[in-house]
Design an enzyme around this catalytic site. Structure first.
Site, short mmCIF file in Angstrom:
data_model
loop_
_atom_site.label_atom_id
_atom_site.label_comp_id
_atom_site.label_asym_id
_atom_site.label_seq_id
_atom_site.Cartn_x
_atom_site.Cartn_y
_atom_site.Cartn_z
N ALA A 36 56.97 56.97 37.92
CA ALA A 36 58.21 56.77 38.66
C ALA A 36 58.89 55.45 38.26
O ALA A 36 60.11 55.40 38.10
CB ALA A 36 57.96 56.81 40.16
N ILE A 39 60.32 55.86 34.70
CA ILE A 39 61.50 56.72 34.75
C ILE A 39 62.69 55.96 35.31
O ILE A 39 63.79 55.96 34.74
CB ILE A 39 61.20 57.98 35.58
N GLU A 40 62.51 55.30 36.43
CA GLU A 40 63.59 54.53 37.05
C GLU A 40 64.06 53.41 36.12
O GLU A 40 65.26 53.16 35.99
CB GLU A 40 63.13 53.95 38.39
N SER A 41 63.13 52.76 35.46
CA SER A 41 63.48 51.67 34.55
C SER A 41 64.32 52.18 33.39
O SER A 41 65.37 51.60 33.05
CB SER A 41 62.21 50.99 34.01
N SER A 44 67.84 53.29 34.62
CA SER A 44 68.64 52.14 35.04
C SER A 44 69.07 51.28 33.86
O SER A 44 70.20 50.76 33.84
CB SER A 44 67.87 51.29 36.05
#
Length: 100
Positions: A36, A39-41, A44
């Site tokens: 997670a 993925i978020e990194s 973003s």
């Protein structure tokens, strides 16, 4: 965390992570939070790169993660691709694959 950027543009981000003991949960498999976070990194970073020249910033609104199989070691590759880049929101698809 050890996530290394290979390529990062406003349309695409590729990163790698070598699985290490700190990434594993007590059962020996990579913790879902590692995925997670990666993925978020990636999403973003790509979204921020897409709006940087306009003087804007981008932050994540939601992250839905589906786990298909667990891994215990090796390298994972994170590939993020912009699917839609609107005026106020972007949609990114991120795939995480292991090198097995």
């Amino acid at each position: 965390m050890g996530l290394r950027l290979v390529r990062a543009t406003g349309d695409e981000v590729v990163a790698e992570l070598d699985v290490a003991p700190q990434h594993r949960q007590p059962y020996g498999i990579v913790h879902g939070g590692v995925y997670a976070t990666a993925i978020e990194s990636a999403a973003s970073i790509g979204a921020s790169a897409a709006v940087r020249d306009a003087g804007q910033v981008a932050v994540g609104l939601t992250n839905t993660t589906h786990f298909l199989r667990s891994i215990t070691h090796g390298r994972v590759t994170v590939e993020a691709e912009a699917l839609n880049q609107g005026r106020s929101q972007q949609l990114w698809q991120v795939d995480v694959r292991d090198e097995r």
